[in-house]
Scaffold this active site. Sequence first.
Site, PDB file in Angstrom:
ATOM      1  N   LYS A  80     -13.076 -15.249   1.224  1.00  0.00           N
ATOM      2  CA  LYS A  80     -12.117 -16.068   0.478  1.00  0.00           C
ATOM      3  C   LYS A  80     -12.805 -16.914  -0.601  1.00  0.00           C
ATOM      4  CE  LYS A  80      -8.296 -16.014   0.939  1.00  0.00           C
ATOM      5  NZ  LYS A  80      -7.371 -15.005   0.327  1.00  0.00           N
ATOM      6  N   ARG A 119       0.826  -1.208   0.000  1.00  0.00           N
ATOM      7  CA  ARG A 119       0.000   0.000   0.000  1.00  0.00           C
ATOM      8  C   ARG A 119       0.859   1.256   0.000  1.00  0.00           C
ATOM      9  NH1 ARG A 119      -5.497  -1.346   3.296  1.00  0.00           N
ATOM     10  NH2 ARG A 119      -4.364  -2.927   4.449  1.00  0.00           N
TER      11      ARG A 119
END
Length: 351
Positions: free
Chosen positions: A170, A38
């Site tokens: 997921k 990030r």
Amino acid sequence: MNIDRQKPVLVTGANGYIASWLVKKLLEEGLTVHGTVRDPNNTGKVGHLHKIADKSSGTLKLFAADLLKEGAFDEAIQGCELVFHTASPFVVRGIKDPMAELVEPAKLGTRNVLEAANRCDSVKRIVLTSSVVGIYGDAVDILETSSGVFTEEYWNTTSRVDHQPYNYSKVEAEKVGWDIQKAQDRWDLVVVNPGLVMGPSLTTASNSTSLSTIKELVDGSMRTGVPDLNFALVDVRDVALAHYQAGFTPSASGRHILTSTSTSLMGMVDIIKQQFGKKRFAYPMMIAPKWIVSLMGPSQGVTREFVKKNVGYPLEFDNSYTRKDLDMVFRPIEETISDHLQQMLDDGIVK
Ligand code: NAP
């Protein structure tokens, strides 16, 4: 699918607990790694990667990319034939808005990375980090299997955004992955489905639930008792190697269960006691009865539905396809747990 080792490889979430070991392996193999994080200037989060790169024959280039931002991976993917998409939040406690904190980054992130691959002609293979929770939602689901063992054939159909939201994030992300792959034929998708990953961490700045689990078993926070919960464990170094094999084994295909052995929380405590001594830590004193866990759960952020469907059930996985397809041999969990705790002692995270 042969991958040219002279071309860069992309690793998303390169600073994560699992990805750091993968980046280390790739750099030691002399490859050029395009790692997305990030914030590449956050030395607390990426400093360990630069140190690894300094000692390796490979080259590391970091790029800024947020999973939620469309087009964020377009620059980093340029020239890559192989992409490892590992980035996704792995947090199970303290979640206030599961859709925003888990499901959207997982699904949208997978879409963004795979659509970047669709726009980039060099990409030949994507390795996606899914999870065993793409295969099952609650431990009770094992009762629906034909032989009491989960295999790659099964899909998690029981998680919802308001029940097991991480598991839901997921399985939904993995489905997005297969859908996008099937709509084209330039690149193939190889999925790895790790169990609960443990073993020494190259970073102390990860939010991974893997790192908090072992700490809580020895720091007294579970002193009064642990629930009878089972986990399929796997070593982080084996998970990194399995990613590498999934990327560079031309014949690799499909989903891959990455697990060594299943054990309960108390089973992990017993392993720690054998290695570090019976009195070394403030271990849990007992296995808490299910009715007490159910009674106390909601005050600890654990729902009664979770307790009902997970406490007291076995969890068995068949890893034979992975051992064959990716040529893997999994480490014994005694070594994994012992090395993990020793590293936390060395780092001063556990006293
Ligand atoms: P981790 O250390 O927390 O790594 C997660 C990575 O995802 C970090 O690099 C994190 O970046 C990144 N990430 C999260 N949200 C993001 C966002 N919005 N934009 C960009 N990057 C973002 O956890 P891990 O245990 O290594 O997990 C890595 C992968 O393995 C995940 O896909 C996880 O679901 C999967 N997995 C883990 C386990 C396990 O037991 N650990 C088991 C099965 C599957 P920041 O550092 O900036 O937050």
